[in-house]
Every structure is written in C-alpha cells, then in structure tokens.
Write a protein that holds these residues in place. Sequence first.
Motif, PDB file in Angstrom:
ATOM      1  N   PRO A   1      27.818  21.991  35.725  1.00  0.00           N
ATOM      2  CA  PRO A   1      27.819  20.801  36.595  1.00  0.00           C
ATOM      3  C   PRO A   1      27.984  19.492  35.844  1.00  0.00           C
ATOM      4  O   PRO A   1      28.549  18.537  36.388  1.00  0.00           O
ATOM      5  N   ASN A   2      27.485  19.429  34.604  1.00  0.00           N
ATOM      6  CA  ASN A   2      27.569  18.189  33.836  1.00  0.00           C
ATOM      7  C   ASN A   2      28.816  18.110  32.969  1.00  0.00           C
ATOM      8  O   ASN A   2      28.995  17.172  32.204  1.00  0.00           O
ATOM      9  N   HIS A   3      29.695  19.113  33.069  1.00  0.00           N
ATOM     10  CA  HIS A   3      30.957  19.093  32.316  1.00  0.00           C
ATOM     11  C   HIS A   3      31.815  17.941  32.841  1.00  0.00           C
ATOM     12  O   HIS A   3      31.883  17.704  34.057  1.00  0.00           O
ATOM     13  N   GLY A   4      32.475  17.240  31.949  1.00  0.00           N
ATOM     14  CA  GLY A   4      33.299  16.110  32.367  1.00  0.00           C
ATOM     15  C   GLY A   4      34.361  16.492  33.381  1.00  0.00           C
ATOM     16  O   GLY A   4      34.683  15.716  34.287  1.00  0.00           O
ATOM     17  N   GLY A   5      34.932  17.696  33.220  1.00  0.00           N
ATOM     18  CA  GLY A   5      35.939  18.160  34.168  1.00  0.00           C
ATOM     19  C   GLY A   5      35.351  18.441  35.534  1.00  0.00           C
ATOM     20  O   GLY A   5      35.971  18.154  36.565  1.00  0.00           O
ATOM     21  N   THR A   6      34.148  18.986  35.558  1.00  0.00           N
ATOM     22  CA  THR A   6      33.472  19.246  36.823  1.00  0.00           C
ATOM     23  C   THR A   6      33.135  17.943  37.537  1.00  0.00           C
ATOM     24  O   THR A   6      33.298  17.822  38.757  1.00  0.00           O
ATOM     25  N   VAL A   7      32.682  16.973  36.770  1.00  0.00           N
ATOM     26  CA  VAL A   7      32.354  15.668  37.345  1.00  0.00           C
ATOM     27  C   VAL A   7      33.603  15.028  37.958  1.00  0.00           C
ATOM     28  O   VAL A   7      33.565  14.515  39.089  1.00  0.00           O
ATOM     29  N   LYS A   8      34.724  15.075  37.232  1.00  0.00           N
ATOM     30  CA  LYS A   8      35.982  14.540  37.774  1.00  0.00           C
ATOM     31  C   LYS A   8      36.413  15.303  39.025  1.00  0.00           C
ATOM     32  O   LYS A   8      36.887  14.712  40.006  1.00  0.00           O
ATOM     33  N   PHE A   9      36.262  16.620  38.969  1.00  0.00           N
ATOM     34  CA  PHE A   9      36.649  17.463  40.102  1.00  0.00           C
ATOM     35  C   PHE A   9      35.893  17.055  41.359  1.00  0.00           C
ATOM     36  O   PHE A   9      36.479  16.934  42.444  1.00  0.00           O
ATOM     37  N   ASN A  10      34.617  16.808  41.223  1.00  0.00           N
ATOM     38  CA  ASN A  10      33.781  16.493  42.383  1.00  0.00           C
ATOM     39  C   ASN A  10      33.890  15.048  42.850  1.00  0.00           C
ATOM     40  O   ASN A  10      33.913  14.771  44.056  1.00  0.00           O
ATOM     41  N   THR A  11      33.995  14.116  41.906  1.00  0.00           N
ATOM     42  CA  THR A  11      33.914  12.698  42.265  1.00  0.00           C
ATOM     43  C   THR A  11      35.272  12.026  42.447  1.00  0.00           C
ATOM     44  O   THR A  11      35.394  11.094  43.245  1.00  0.00           O
ATOM     45  N   ILE A  12      36.276  12.480  41.706  1.00  0.00           N
ATOM     46  CA  ILE A  12      37.592  11.840  41.767  1.00  0.00           C
ATOM     47  C   ILE A  12      38.582  12.649  42.596  1.00  0.00           C
ATOM     48  O   ILE A  12      39.309  12.102  43.429  1.00  0.00           O
ATOM     49  N   ILE A  13      38.599  13.950  42.383  1.00  0.00           N
ATOM     50  CA  ILE A  13      39.564  14.809  43.077  1.00  0.00           C
ATOM     51  C   ILE A  13      39.135  15.091  44.513  1.00  0.00           C
ATOM     52  O   ILE A  13      39.959  15.136  45.425  1.00  0.00           O
ATOM     53  N   GLY A  14      37.846  15.275  44.712  1.00  0.00           N
ATOM     54  CA  GLY A  14      37.372  15.574  46.064  1.00  0.00           C
ATOM     55  C   GLY A  14      36.721  16.934  46.179  1.00  0.00           C
ATOM     56  O   GLY A  14      36.361  17.366  47.290  1.00  0.00           O
ATOM     57  N   GLY A  15      36.589  17.619  45.043  1.00  0.00           N
ATOM     58  CA  GLY A  15      35.847  18.861  44.997  1.00  0.00           C
ATOM     59  C   GLY A  15      36.423  19.984  45.824  1.00  0.00           C
ATOM     60  O   GLY A  15      37.625  20.057  46.093  1.00  0.00           O
ATOM     61  N   ILE A  16      35.533  20.868  46.258  1.00  0.00           N
ATOM     62  CA  ILE A  16      35.945  22.051  47.012  1.00  0.00           C
ATOM     63  C   ILE A  16      36.601  21.694  48.345  1.00  0.00           C
ATOM     64  O   ILE A  16      37.633  22.283  48.698  1.00  0.00           O
ATOM     65  N   PRO A  17      36.074  20.735  49.130  1.00  0.00           N
ATOM     66  CA  PRO A  17      36.715  20.422  50.422  1.00  0.00           C
ATOM     67  C   PRO A  17      38.177  19.989  50.268  1.00  0.00           C
ATOM     68  O   PRO A  17      39.051  20.464  51.007  1.00  0.00           O
ATOM     69  N   TYR A  18      38.453  19.098  49.308  1.00  0.00           N
ATOM     70  CA  TYR A  18      39.846  18.662  49.125  1.00  0.00           C
ATOM     71  C   TYR A  18      40.711  19.823  48.670  1.00  0.00           C
ATOM     72  O   TYR A  18      41.856  19.988  49.130  1.00  0.00           O
ATOM     73  N   THR A  19      40.182  20.630  47.752  1.00  0.00           N
ATOM     74  CA  THR A  19      40.966  21.737  47.209  1.00  0.00           C
ATOM     75  C   THR A  19      41.356  22.716  48.302  1.00  0.00           C
ATOM     76  O   THR A  19      42.517  23.130  48.401  1.00  0.00           O
ATOM     77  N   GLN A  20      40.426  23.075  49.161  1.00  0.00           N
ATOM     78  CA  GLN A  20      40.743  23.998  50.248  1.00  0.00           C
ATOM     79  C   GLN A  20      41.726  23.372  51.242  1.00  0.00           C
ATOM     80  O   GLN A  20      42.639  24.046  51.733  1.00  0.00           O
TER      81      GLN A  20
END
Length: 247
Positions: free
Chosen positions: A36-55
């Motif tokens: 969860p604290n990985h920089g890529g995970t943080v970007k995935f959740n906060t900038i990309i939109g996480g699981i909802p955007y991906t789906q």
Amino acid sequence: MFMASLPSFLCALLIFSLSFHGILTVKYVVIVEAPPNHGGTVKFNTIIGGIPYTQQIMGQINTFIWSTLFQQNTPADRKPVDTIQLFIKDFIGAEGVTWGSDRINVSAVYLRDYNGPMATKWEYTSLLYHEMTHVFQWNGEGKAPIMLTEGIADYAILKANYFPPAFAKPGSGDKWDQGYDFTARFLEYCDGLVPGFVAKLNKMMRKTYDVSFFKNLTGKPVEQLWKEYKAKHPGSIESLIIYETRL
C-alpha cells in the motif's frame, strides 16, 4: 429482485439475449499486490483512479477492440474471454506484460517512476489499450510473428489516439515486421489501402498465419507493400524511442 419474480424460462431467455448481444461481456478483476505504501500503488490510487477507474476503462477498451479495432459484431467472431485479471505488481522490467492469455501485469515500479511527457493516467490508459489487445487478438495459434502481434497492439493505441509523442512517424522503420510502433504505422498504411485491413487480418489469423495473408487482402505481397509505403514517405524521421517495454 426483478429477475427473481419472472418465470424461470423467461429468466433463462433474458440471460441468453443479454449474452448474445454482448451486454453480459467480460468480468474485470483488478488485484493490487504491490504494498500500500509503494509509490506506484499510491499513484495508482490517487492519480490514476485505482480499481474503479481501471475496471471502467477496461470495459471501454473491450468495447473499442470488439467494435472498432477488430469489428467483431457477434460472439462467434470473438476470442472467448470470460474474465481478465489485472495485477499491479512490484517488479522491474517491462511496464506491462500480458500472460496466460487473460492476465495482465502492470509494474508498480513503472507507475512510480514514470515521468514522461504525458500525464500518468493517460500513459496508464495507453498501456491498457496495448495489453488488452493482446488478450483479444488472434495469433494464428502461436504461428504469427511476435513483432506482428506487437505491431497490432500498438496499432490499437494509434487507432484510439493514445499514442505518445515519440511514437514512430509514418514511413519510419527498416522492415515491416520491426514491431511495435513501426509495424503499427505500416498497418495504418495497409488499412488506408483496404478499409478494415487490420480487422480482416486478425480474423484470418484465428487458426493459422501465413505472410500471404497480406497479398490475399491487398493483391500485393508484403515486400511490395513495404517498398511502396517507404516510397510514399521519403526521408521520414525515425522514432527516437522504441517501445519494447510493453509485452
């Protein structure tokens, strides 16, 4: 609640109808394995939109591939895929990898370190267009050249207007099957000669592959097509970056 109130035979008929018309399509499963604290995970959740955007975007890309890229209007035309699993993983190397026919790995390291000319969310979306094309494309049951299938995947991002600034320019490349953006531009040229060329080529590659498919579709062997393509774009500037980190 609505379906439970219907007679069973009507429920079965409704489910069949929805499936036939593509309303019930593919299930998209997104699993974040990076910490969860990985920089890529943080970007995935906060900038990309996480699981909802991906789906959400996977569904849009799925529709684009069926309707626009491969023009597959019936389930019988399509590669049978029930579920696509996408993993955000902590690994170094390719930015994304499609494996096992229906699984996609996205590198959390790549997401963390990406500092390119486009926004991270845009880049991530472009990557998914490429990788999901691999999920749905035919490859002649393994007989098609890898660089051709990679070229078709990059043609998808070209067709969807998700290609980066350093993408190969028309006429670039040393050979038609150089792969990735170089082959994508050549396929774009072929599509200009024969509308729907890529969709037709993909359909022919369902069970096997032969280079003669190019002649069957255009009336010209691929070597002649390449020569004429290069002649149409004399002095073309080569792409400065070869995108070989999407597999």
